[in-house]
Write a protein that holds these residues in place. Structure first.
Motif, mmCIF file in Angstrom:
data_model
loop_
_atom_site.group_PDB
_atom_site.id
_atom_site.type_symbol
_atom_site.label_atom_id
_atom_site.label_comp_id
_atom_site.label_asym_id
_atom_site.label_seq_id
_atom_site.Cartn_x
_atom_site.Cartn_y
_atom_site.Cartn_z
ATOM 1 N N VAL A 58 0.862 -1.176 0.000
ATOM 2 C CA VAL A 58 0.000 0.000 0.000
ATOM 3 C C VAL A 58 0.901 1.228 0.000
ATOM 4 O O VAL A 58 1.838 1.314 0.791
ATOM 5 C CB VAL A 58 -0.912 0.012 1.248
ATOM 6 N N LYS A 59 0.618 2.179 -0.897
ATOM 7 C CA LYS A 59 1.434 3.384 -0.998
ATOM 8 C C LYS A 59 0.641 4.615 -0.579
ATOM 9 O O LYS A 59 -0.579 4.653 -0.726
ATOM 10 C CB LYS A 59 1.937 3.579 -2.429
ATOM 11 N N GLY A 60 1.367 5.604 -0.078
ATOM 12 C CA GLY A 60 0.766 6.885 0.262
ATOM 13 C C GLY A 60 1.770 7.991 0.074
ATOM 14 O O GLY A 60 2.978 7.770 0.188
ATOM 15 N N SER A 61 1.273 9.181 -0.239
ATOM 16 C CA SER A 61 2.147 10.348 -0.366
ATOM 17 C C SER A 61 1.520 11.510 0.382
ATOM 18 O O SER A 61 0.314 11.506 0.653
ATOM 19 C CB SER A 61 2.344 10.718 -1.848
ATOM 20 N N ASN A 62 2.351 12.499 0.725
ATOM 21 C CA ASN A 62 1.793 13.641 1.433
ATOM 22 C C ASN A 62 0.885 14.430 0.489
ATOM 23 O O ASN A 62 1.149 14.556 -0.698
ATOM 24 C CB ASN A 62 2.879 14.517 2.075
ATOM 25 N N CYS A 73 0.117 13.643 5.943
ATOM 26 C CA CYS A 73 1.440 13.092 5.647
ATOM 27 C C CYS A 73 1.328 11.766 4.902
ATOM 28 O O CYS A 73 0.315 11.076 4.972
ATOM 29 C CB CYS A 73 2.214 12.859 6.945
ATOM 30 N N ALA A 74 2.406 11.393 4.236
ATOM 31 C CA ALA A 74 2.449 10.145 3.463
ATOM 32 C C ALA A 74 2.220 8.922 4.330
ATOM 33 O O ALA A 74 1.474 8.006 3.950
ATOM 34 C CB ALA A 74 3.796 10.037 2.754
ATOM 35 N N GLU A 75 2.865 8.892 5.499
ATOM 36 C CA GLU A 75 2.768 7.719 6.366
ATOM 37 C C GLU A 75 1.333 7.492 6.820
ATOM 38 O O GLU A 75 0.837 6.362 6.801
ATOM 39 C CB GLU A 75 3.676 7.879 7.588
ATOM 40 N N ARG A 76 0.649 8.554 7.209
ATOM 41 C CA ARG A 76 -0.739 8.405 7.662
ATOM 42 C C ARG A 76 -1.674 8.114 6.493
ATOM 43 O O ARG A 76 -2.627 7.351 6.643
ATOM 44 C CB ARG A 76 -1.190 9.634 8.446
ATOM 45 N N THR A 77 -1.403 8.707 5.325
ATOM 46 C CA THR A 77 -2.204 8.395 4.145
ATOM 47 C C THR A 77 -2.159 6.894 3.877
ATOM 48 O O THR A 77 -3.188 6.247 3.665
ATOM 49 C CB THR A 77 -1.696 9.172 2.915
ATOM 50 N N ALA A 78 -0.952 6.327 3.907
ATOM 51 C CA ALA A 78 -0.783 4.894 3.623
ATOM 52 C C ALA A 78 -1.348 4.020 4.735
ATOM 53 O O ALA A 78 -2.064 3.038 4.463
ATOM 54 C CB ALA A 78 0.699 4.581 3.404
ATOM 55 N N ILE A 79 -1.062 4.350 5.986
ATOM 56 C CA ILE A 79 -1.482 3.474 7.082
ATOM 57 C C ILE A 79 -2.996 3.490 7.261
ATOM 58 O O ILE A 79 -3.604 2.464 7.531
ATOM 59 C CB ILE A 79 -0.724 3.804 8.391
ATOM 60 N N TYR A 80 -3.626 4.642 7.057
ATOM 61 C CA TYR A 80 -5.085 4.694 7.171
ATOM 62 C C TYR A 80 -5.747 3.974 5.996
ATOM 63 O O TYR A 80 -6.794 3.343 6.170
ATOM 64 C CB TYR A 80 -5.582 6.132 7.273
ATOM 65 N N TYR A 81 -5.152 4.061 4.812
ATOM 66 C CA TYR A 81 -5.679 3.304 3.674
ATOM 67 C C TYR A 81 -5.589 1.804 3.963
ATOM 68 O O TYR A 81 -6.544 1.064 3.723
ATOM 69 C CB TYR A 81 -4.920 3.644 2.389
ATOM 70 N N ALA A 82 -4.438 1.383 4.476
ATOM 71 C CA ALA A 82 -4.253 -0.037 4.813
ATOM 72 C C ALA A 82 -5.282 -0.468 5.859
ATOM 73 O O ALA A 82 -5.899 -1.527 5.734
ATOM 74 C CB ALA A 82 -2.838 -0.294 5.308
ATOM 75 N N GLY A 83 -5.466 0.347 6.876
ATOM 76 C CA GLY A 83 -6.427 0.012 7.929
ATOM 77 C C GLY A 83 -7.855 -0.031 7.430
ATOM 78 O O GLY A 83 -8.653 -0.868 7.862
ATOM 79 N N ALA A 84 -8.206 0.843 6.495
ATOM 80 C CA ALA A 84 -9.569 0.898 5.971
ATOM 81 C C ALA A 84 -9.850 -0.200 4.951
ATOM 82 O O ALA A 84 -10.973 -0.700 4.877
ATOM 83 C CB ALA A 84 -9.824 2.261 5.334
ATOM 84 N N ASN A 85 -8.850 -0.575 4.174
ATOM 85 C CA ASN A 85 -9.071 -1.501 3.074
ATOM 86 C C ASN A 85 -8.512 -2.910 3.291
ATOM 87 O O ASN A 85 -8.834 -3.825 2.533
ATOM 88 C CB ASN A 85 -8.483 -0.920 1.783
ATOM 89 N N HIS A 86 -7.677 -3.064 4.303
ATOM 90 C CA HIS A 86 -7.085 -4.370 4.610
ATOM 91 C C HIS A 86 -7.048 -4.569 6.122
ATOM 92 O O HIS A 86 -6.016 -4.918 6.691
ATOM 93 C CB HIS A 86 -5.663 -4.455 4.027
ATOM 94 N N ALA A 87 -8.178 -4.350 6.758
ATOM 95 C CA ALA A 87 -8.255 -4.355 8.221
ATOM 96 C C ALA A 87 -7.827 -5.674 8.856
ATOM 97 O O ALA A 87 -7.375 -5.690 10.000
ATOM 98 C CB ALA A 87 -9.672 -4.006 8.667
#
Length: 160
Positions: A58-62, A73-87
């Motif tokens: 899963v990738k994220g950018s600021n 931030c990029a890290e939160r964009t990616a980690i929240y996407y991961a949590g929402a889509n791959h819980a």
């Protein structure tokens, strides 16, 4: 009164080429994410790539906003996407790269405090450390075996 000493241990690599191939690939995914950042105000591009336990990346950018606090931030964009889509998936590793438009970034750049807290939440939730690699645009790479090396006094639900 007594003093408390806190120490962190990180691994330092001189170059991306010293890392295992799978981590090099994950960092290259972070580069791709970094290049997709929307940072017209700070001119500071950050990319994060997260390796989940099932192998998905899963990738994220600021993503900035003229109303500065509204960006993310990029890290939160990616980690929240991961949590929402791959819980149901644990996060094994995060690779982070940052690049300034106005100068070279050759020093490893760690996650900001807000991102550290977000990563800490997922470490606690999954009861497993998250390995974090971080670097500038090129050069040295630092590795932390857990967010706790970067934020030793994490704030958790235990305090609520």
């Amino acid at each position: 009164m007594k003093k408390i000493r806190i120490e962190s241990e990180l691994e330092a690599y001189d170059d991306l080429k010293e890392l295992p191939k799978d981590i090099q690939d994950l960092m290259r995914a972070a580069f791709e994410a970094r290049d997709a950042a929307y940072a017209p105000y700070s001119k500071f591009h950050v990319g994060a790539a997260i390796q989940l336990e099932n192998g998905i990346v899963v990738k994220g950018s600021n993503q900035e906003n003229a109303a500065y606090p509204s960006g993310l931030c990029a890290e939160r964009t990616a980690i929240y996407y991961a949590g929402a889509n791959h819980a149901d998936q644990k996060i094994n590793t995060i690779a982070i790269s940052a690049k300034a438009q106005n100068k070279e970034t050759l020093t490893p750049i760690p996650p900001c405090g807000a991102c550290r807290q977000a990563i800490a939440e997922y470490e606690v939730k999954q009861d497993q450390p998250i390995v974090i690699y971080f670097m500038g645009e090129r050069g040295a790479v630092f590795k932390s075996d857990s967010l706790r090396n970067l934020l030793p006094f994490i704030f958790t639900q235990e305090y609520l």
